[in-house]
Design a protein around this motif. Structure first.
Motif, PDB file in Angstrom:
ATOM      1  N   MET F  66       0.840  -1.207   0.000  1.00  0.00           N
ATOM      2  CA  MET F  66       0.000   0.000   0.000  1.00  0.00           C
ATOM      3  C   MET F  66       0.875   1.256   0.000  1.00  0.00           C
ATOM      4  SD  MET F  66      -3.127  -1.307   2.475  1.00  0.00           S
ATOM      5  CE  MET F  66      -4.270  -0.013   1.981  1.00  0.00           C
ATOM      6  N   SER F  67       0.615   2.175   0.941  1.00  0.00           N
ATOM      7  CA  SER F  67       1.472   3.355   1.060  1.00  0.00           C
ATOM      8  C   SER F  67       2.757   2.890   1.704  1.00  0.00           C
ATOM      9  CB  SER F  67       0.781   4.378   1.962  1.00  0.00           C
ATOM     10  OG  SER F  67       1.687   5.391   2.297  1.00  0.00           O
ATOM     11  N   ALA F  68       3.658   2.320   0.884  1.00  0.00           N
ATOM     12  CA  ALA F  68       4.795   1.559   1.387  1.00  0.00           C
ATOM     13  C   ALA F  68       5.947   2.485   1.752  1.00  0.00           C
ATOM     14  CB  ALA F  68       5.215   0.543   0.331  1.00  0.00           C
ATOM     15  N   GLU F  88       2.307  -7.053  -3.461  1.00  0.00           N
ATOM     16  CA  GLU F  88       1.037  -7.028  -4.192  1.00  0.00           C
ATOM     17  C   GLU F  88      -0.071  -6.676  -3.201  1.00  0.00           C
ATOM     18  OE1 GLU F  88       0.620 -10.328  -6.989  1.00  0.00           O
ATOM     19  OE2 GLU F  88      -1.554 -10.150  -6.722  1.00  0.00           O
ATOM     20  N   SER F  91      -6.562  -4.300  -3.604  1.00  0.00           N
ATOM     21  CA  SER F  91      -7.347  -3.513  -4.562  1.00  0.00           C
ATOM     22  C   SER F  91      -6.510  -3.051  -5.753  1.00  0.00           C
ATOM     23  CB  SER F  91      -8.032  -2.336  -3.870  1.00  0.00           C
ATOM     24  OG  SER F  91      -7.151  -1.673  -3.005  1.00  0.00           O
ATOM     25  N   LEU F  92      -5.404  -2.375  -5.514  1.00  0.00           N
ATOM     26  CA  LEU F  92      -4.646  -1.794  -6.637  1.00  0.00           C
ATOM     27  C   LEU F  92      -3.536  -2.708  -7.131  1.00  0.00           C
ATOM     28  CD1 LEU F  92      -4.651   1.987  -5.713  1.00  0.00           C
ATOM     29  CD2 LEU F  92      -6.242   0.714  -7.154  1.00  0.00           C
ATOM     30  N   LYS F  93      -3.464  -3.940  -6.622  1.00  0.00           N
ATOM     31  CA  LYS F  93      -2.602  -4.994  -7.184  1.00  0.00           C
ATOM     32  C   LYS F  93      -1.102  -4.678  -7.072  1.00  0.00           C
ATOM     33  CE  LYS F  93      -6.122  -7.343  -8.129  1.00  0.00           C
ATOM     34  NZ  LYS F  93      -6.357  -8.345  -7.081  1.00  0.00           N
ATOM     35  N   GLY F  94      -0.758  -3.744  -6.191  1.00  0.00           N
ATOM     36  CA  GLY F  94       0.651  -3.442  -6.000  1.00  0.00           C
ATOM     37  C   GLY F  94       1.109  -2.180  -6.706  1.00  0.00           C
ATOM     38  N   LEU F  95       0.250  -1.558  -7.495  1.00  0.00           N
ATOM     39  CA  LEU F  95       0.635  -0.297  -8.143  1.00  0.00           C
ATOM     40  C   LEU F  95       0.898   0.760  -7.077  1.00  0.00           C
ATOM     41  CD1 LEU F  95       0.991   1.173 -10.870  1.00  0.00           C
ATOM     42  CD2 LEU F  95      -1.344   1.987 -10.630  1.00  0.00           C
ATOM     43  N   ASP F  96       0.069   0.755  -6.012  1.00  0.00           N
ATOM     44  CA  ASP F  96       0.286   1.693  -4.906  1.00  0.00           C
ATOM     45  C   ASP F  96       1.632   1.418  -4.222  1.00  0.00           C
ATOM     46  OD1 ASP F  96      -0.856  -0.733  -4.079  1.00  0.00           O
ATOM     47  OD2 ASP F  96      -2.385   0.164  -2.792  1.00  0.00           O
ATOM     48  N   LEU F  98       4.220  -0.105  -5.455  1.00  0.00           N
ATOM     49  CA  LEU F  98       5.330   0.160  -6.376  1.00  0.00           C
ATOM     50  C   LEU F  98       5.658   1.651  -6.413  1.00  0.00           C
ATOM     51  CD1 LEU F  98       7.348  -0.522  -8.594  1.00  0.00           C
ATOM     52  CD2 LEU F  98       5.491  -0.443 -10.242  1.00  0.00           C
ATOM     53  N   LEU F  99       4.635   2.486  -6.627  1.00  0.00           N
ATOM     54  CA  LEU F  99       4.910   3.920  -6.729  1.00  0.00           C
ATOM     55  C   LEU F  99       5.432   4.472  -5.401  1.00  0.00           C
ATOM     56  CD1 LEU F  99       1.981   5.192  -8.993  1.00  0.00           C
ATOM     57  CD2 LEU F  99       4.272   4.459  -9.645  1.00  0.00           C
ATOM     58  N   SER F 100       4.922   3.964  -4.276  1.00  0.00           N
ATOM     59  CA  SER F 100       5.410   4.428  -2.972  1.00  0.00           C
ATOM     60  C   SER F 100       6.862   4.014  -2.745  1.00  0.00           C
ATOM     61  CB  SER F 100       4.575   3.843  -1.830  1.00  0.00           C
ATOM     62  OG  SER F 100       3.218   4.164  -1.984  1.00  0.00           O
ATOM     63  N   THR F 101       7.231   2.868  -3.288  1.00  0.00           N
ATOM     64  CA  THR F 101       8.589   2.369  -3.062  1.00  0.00           C
ATOM     65  C   THR F 101       9.589   3.011  -4.014  1.00  0.00           C
ATOM     66  OG1 THR F 101       7.706   0.251  -2.328  1.00  0.00           O
ATOM     67  CG2 THR F 101      10.013   0.264  -3.028  1.00  0.00           C
ATOM     68  N   ILE F 115       7.030  -6.050  -8.397  1.00  0.00           N
ATOM     69  CA  ILE F 115       5.975  -6.294  -7.410  1.00  0.00           C
ATOM     70  C   ILE F 115       5.900  -7.784  -7.044  1.00  0.00           C
ATOM     71  CG2 ILE F 115       3.462  -6.211  -7.046  1.00  0.00           C
ATOM     72  CD1 ILE F 115       3.430  -3.908  -9.143  1.00  0.00           C
TER      73      ILE F 115
END
Lengths: 160, 160, 160, 160, 160, 160, 160, 160
Positions: F66-68, F88, F91-96, F98-101, F115
């Motif tokens: 999530m907000s990683a 992963e 809901s957002l399948k890891g896109l959240d 990924l972008l946070s990381t 991811i």
């Protein structure tokens, strides 16, 4: 006489499109439903679009998925309103269908509903709203439909 | 005799499509370029697609933006290879054009290139690659083109 | 008598919405345009929606950006067709407006057009298509409009 | 003699790639299918690409997922047309594979098909279209294939 | 002796990559910067990767845009750590470069930084962190660099 | 003595992180694995980061969803290299994640992997690559690991 | 005595955050604004968060971009409400900041506003709404603010 | 007396919203939970919002999916803080709900939580944080809740 023509790109879309069909049946709006593809039966599709008004069609509903050209192609061959249902898809979950359906260039409008079954149900209701402008019976049914939705929610009790 | 037919959905696409045209000119591949829209001139488009092979067309290039039905509609009316160029768009930056162009349902392929000018240049090169299979002259030009790219990069000096 | 009611969430939307207005003017369809916000003037909005039919409104056009609740809220208070224009936005380029406008839950349809000016022009044309079902004059103008678009493209000459 | 070389990045891609293989078998187009990875067997891959034309290869099909470099790397080493199949992926559902496959920089084209099985089937058909330009038998099969699709849809009866 | 090898896919990437170069200069880490493309100079690239360790390279930095295969291809030919910089792109703003760089399949890691200049600067710092594990001088410079950042922020006065 | 410190934001991440652990075990690299959260145990996390080097840690691996914020917060408190694994998500399948990381601001790098499980495995390998710069045994194991992957693919037979 | 503590990750965020500041000034709510970074000044940040309540802080506003850990880190160290402003970013336009800010794991809430200036203004208003629960003066100002917005819209005349 | 009013757009949201309810129960904060829809029961919704403060409501929590207008409409009719929970959705996984909830235009704030159950739990905690500003008992419970989370993580043993 027919009033709504529903076109779906594949017979596998029928489960989703059934939501639109149920609304039209419930509202007693005569309709015709066909499987015709912008990509696989382009000529049959055009022929169908051009003849539909003679059979009474006032509104088109077009359901397709992925690179969903169907609604736009229907709109290219008619001046009747075209409602598009973007089908949910396996990989991109309908984002591809939605953008293909809704992002029509200036000049040729398609009225996009939401992705999948909610959109299909709304396509039926929106067709009724268009026809309801000049048909008081349909207008009455729309008011009744809204009222039922409202009462259902008002009567919902939450158990905590 | 024509060998490649380039179709663009709007005259405003010409600046981008020019990248494909330059490649075809450079490779001395005869081509024809037309503005025809799947949504605004559907019948002229179909007529053009059907007559193109008689004028020598072996490959189609179709460039369109937003709900980019053009390449798919071309593919629906031919068994020749169709190359799609998704145009960059104002709001969604070409993501809409890309998904509309590339996400073709099974049965009717479109060969999507990248969004915008890079994709247009590649459309020209890819058309050359297809024709180059049976035309050694074009094959030779492709090899030379690749070599020039390679040498250009090899000779790049970076000033730090 | 008014036939179309255009509502925009902010006066800054007028430049975009102007595309719809120009179509309605060109087609001589009487309309009214108002700035009313689902979030900032909710009560004035509801009052306006409820009175519009009495002034002749048959179709609503609602334009809003970001969390674009406007079209959905209009649809909640009417059984007339509601056309939504998702405004282009600064950060997410209209993806937020599009999803807020088009992804309506089952029961309350909004007919979403494409993002920004193309969508606004199409909103005007789609309103005309709805009214054209029972108004032959508008139908004639739609046919003429399509014809002009077609001829313009057919007459386009590309300089290579 | 081989005419199409299919390369997949992992043996787990075979189920998807099978759709392309079935088309080539159906069209009686001789082909070879190999597992070779741009990341795990880069040298074997290059060697294979360079020798393939000697064994008759006229078209490459490359299937890979995630950061799908495979099709691009094949294209870097050949002037034959390269068709890319973006594999569906677990987390991003193939959006990563699609962008990696289709967004090729200017100079080195890859012809991207849609994500997953539909794209794999289309890769087979597109290879046939390329070969069909100079092989009338394949051309005839493509026409027949299109006709079967068309008839199947035309004969579809919807039970309401 | 060289310690870091910076490879960029195009000379136009130099402005962005300059951020990494400035860090390496500031930290007095010897490096080499080359323009080499996975797609346009694949053989020169492989040759370079294989010879780099002999010239002292301990870490690779690879910057590329769009279908950014570069970092992955470098990683395929080395067991040294590879840092990827996804370049910002014209249409998809670097989302394509990011997914192509970061979504490496299991077995061949690439360490992706953020998109564009921030990522380029971080690539330089991350290379320093790797080298700093066994080089106390670099470790000291990293501590000093962090301290300067901290003090700069602490001394920031906001005028309200 | 420890050489790698693995931190995961939640014990539920262990199944994914296990891929990194398996690599470190296989390569006989001593490591420590802890559950510590940037949001739920911020002080224990900082304390752990600061003491890890004393116990031998040369590389951090941080896995969060999530907000990683985890990997970035680790990077804020160390000058050792930090590898991030975006989990992963439902809901957002890891896109959240990924972008946070990956989208770290300039000055504080995090090396993002792909991811989920592929990224976790690559985190283990990348840590080995960093340590392998100065540890020939690990370098040898990395070469062997690459060779096994290569041979496995080379020996793959496809049944058609 | 301070009532709101505004923290921004970089002085360059001040132009955006100014929208929140203007609201607090207009509502005469005492506040303090600081530049402090979760990544570059983590210890100063924690110290500030812990001391803020002693100086009167009841609500935090945290503005950060890219991998925007700031608001989450503030929330980790306080039980006061934390409002997050996702900054618009150069490449991903704030989608990265938004997901990093809003997708907080269960247990540590952050109240995310919209991206950029609209979000900053709303952060100021939302802080006022929280304080307005027990401070009637602020409540009165909120009512007045809403009224002014309403009247402004009501008085908007559109020139057609 | 009530202190929190929870509104959900559909009774099917209750499973998710239950996470917020559990927190409020655990913290012994009196609340009321209602099913009311911005689209299906707009008037009942407005009436409820306007009367809630008289029954003690200090904070609203609004949960809705798809084109999630609910939280924004609540915010339009109150000066109390409104917390939004974007519901996970079938096709777009909650991205539509998130953007509809969080991207509020300037002037009418909604405090968006993360998508789905994590967001629902956080909505409960955030409501407690707001009330905890002036209610020491709730403040104490929040401290205890944070402590339990911390201890749970600290006591987690990983079996390798």
């Amino acid at each position: 006489m027919n009033r709504v023509s529903i076109i779906m790109g594949s017979v596998s879309d029928l489960e989703t499109v059934g939501e639109a069909i149920n609304i039209l049946k419930e509202f007693k709006i005569p309709f015709e439903a066909k499987v015709l593809s912008a990509h696989r039966t382009p000529k049959e599709l055009i022929k169908y679009i051009e003849q539909a008004p003679k059979k009474g069609t006032k509104v088109f509903i077009a359901a397709a998925g992925m690179s969903a050209a169907l609604a736009g192609v229907v709109a290219a061959h008619t001046i009747l309103p075209v409602i598009g249902i973007p089908m949910e898809t396996k990989s991109l979950k309908g984002l591809d269908s939605l953008l293909s359906t809704v992002q029509m260039p200036a000049g040729i409008p398609v009225a996009s509903m939401s992705i999948g079954k909610a959109g299909a149900r709304n396509a039926g209701i929106f067709a009724a709203e268009i026809l309801g402008i000049s048909d008081k019976k349909i207008g009455g049914k729309l008011l009744a439909y809204k009222k039922v939705m409202r009462i259902k929610i008002k009567n919902t009790k939450i158990k905590l």
